[in-house]
Design an enzyme around this catalytic site. Structure first.
Site, PDB file in Angstrom:
ATOM      1  N   LYS A 126      -5.778   4.665   8.242  1.00  0.00           N
ATOM      2  CA  LYS A 126      -4.684   5.473   7.703  1.00  0.00           C
ATOM      3  C   LYS A 126      -5.033   6.962   7.692  1.00  0.00           C
ATOM      4  CE  LYS A 126      -2.676   1.673   5.130  1.00  0.00           C
ATOM      5  NZ  LYS A 126      -2.099   1.182   3.873  1.00  0.00           N
ATOM      6  N   SER A 163       0.786  -1.235   0.000  1.00  0.00           N
ATOM      7  CA  SER A 163       0.000   0.000   0.000  1.00  0.00           C
ATOM      8  C   SER A 163       0.822   1.291   0.000  1.00  0.00           C
ATOM      9  CB  SER A 163      -0.960   0.010   1.185  1.00  0.00           C
ATOM     10  OG  SER A 163      -0.267  -0.014   2.410  1.00  0.00           O
TER      11      SER A 163
END
Length: 355
Positions: free
Chosen positions: A293, A247
């Site tokens: 996140k 990611s």
């Protein structure tokens, strides 16, 4: 002392002892809950980490007034205590173990797979960044990357995550589709010779094909990906410090590109966080845990957060990120991106951040 007062003191003492016993039992129960396993993993906000100290491009220049940051998710096996915590916390989620670790896969296998995916993501980020900076990049197909093996099938006893299958019965398999094509001509019970590399050393093994679960095809039981050797004209050192997964691809691409473009500062003085996988063509892909996140980036003081616009609907990573940003009341700007060029274009349009 009167009899009434004596009785009252005795009752108060008994009540105090009762409360003490309940507190003691609660403490024991809480302590035991940390040792009671569940069939879940827990995910929580991790960190937003500056990439400049992690990445060193030969001949590059670290002149950012701001910063590019990758974002992480904290993940671990959930004991009963963490299970209860996740049920009441808006910033924690539970995932069934089989969605994280395949059946028969050890935690060591999981870590090995995550690190292999991170290594591949780094190479793709380098290739995309150098191409955007105008450099020639060579991509050599190396074989079929083993990203997992299926419990109970032939490959499980022989192959490991990170192995690269280079041929089957002497027929080269530069990509996963080539492996599938060779095996499609076989039937259950056929034995095939598998040539593979592990840690740079070549090896061979014989495996017998079996029917694959929930499929009409036969195979050896691997989860394949394409392994590529990417040759760039300058050396890049990336110290990922044990961070796994794909990611960080987008953000690593932006940091490498910024160091290569020595005459500009892509950050414009902003603290730029984000997430998303990166493909060789620059496409930014969907990731998991984007809500965590966003929280991590906000806590780190990010001004901008790039989120993959992987689908046009409400289920996109971007919409998930927007919903979380609204929930926590952040002033951080959440920006949708489909490609790395979208992110670069957005930054180029921004004025310099006031000092």
């Amino acid at each position: 002392m009167s009899e009434d007062r004596l009785n009252s003191n005795q009752k108060r003492a008994k009540g105090t002892k009762g409360v003490s016993w309940m507190l003691a039992l609660a403490s024991v129960a809480l302590g035991l809950s940390f040792f009671i396993p569940t069939n879940y993993y827990i995910t929580r906000p991790g960190s937003a980490i500056e990439l400049a100290p992690m990445i060193e491009v030969e001949g590059g220049k670290k002149d950012e007034a701001g910063s590019f940051m990758l974002t992480t998710v904290r993940m671990g096996e959930a004991n009963l205590a963490w299970y209860v915590y996740a049920k009441v916390s808006p910033d924690a989620e539970l995932m069934q173990k089989e969605l994280v670790v395949s059946q028969g896969e050890s935690n060591e296998d999981f870590v090995r797979r995550e690190q292999a995916v991170m290594d591949n993501s780094q190479k793709l980020a380098e290739a995309v960044a150098f191409r955007l900076a105008g450099y020639d990049v060579k991509v050599e197909k190396q074989g079929v990357w083993v990203m997992g093996t299926i419990e109970g099938l032939p490959a499980k006893k022989v192959l490991k995550i990170g192995d690269v299958i280079t041929s089957v019965d002497g027929v080269p398999t530069p990509e996963a589709k080539d492996l599938l094509q060779v095996l499609s001509k076989k039937k259950a019970g056929d034995s095939v010779s598998i040539t593979y590399t592990r840690d740079g050393q070549e090896a061979k093994t014989m495996l017998t094909l079996v029917p694959l679960p929930e499929s009409k095809s036969v195979g050896i039981g691997v989860r394949p990906d394409n392994k590529q050797n990417i040759v760039i004209p300058k050396k890049v050192n990336i110290a990922s410090n044990g961070i796994g997964g794909p990611s960080a691809g987008l953000m690593m691409t932006l940091e490498i590109l910024d160091q290569l473009k020595t005459d500009t500062d892509l950050t414009k003085g902003y603290n730029v966080a984000g997430t998303g996988t990166i493909s060789l063509d620059g496409t930014v892909g969907r990731i998991g845990g984007i809500n965590h996140k966003v929280v991590a980036a906000d806590k780190a003081g990010a001004d901008i957060f790039f989120a993959p616009q992987d689908t046009p609907g409400a289920d996109s990573n971007y919409q998930e990120a927007l919903a979380t940003a609204k929930r926590i009341g952040t002033k951080m700007k959440v920006v949708p991106v489909k490609t790395v060029n979208d992110a670069v274009a957005y930054l180029n349009e921004q004025p310099k951040k006031p000092s």
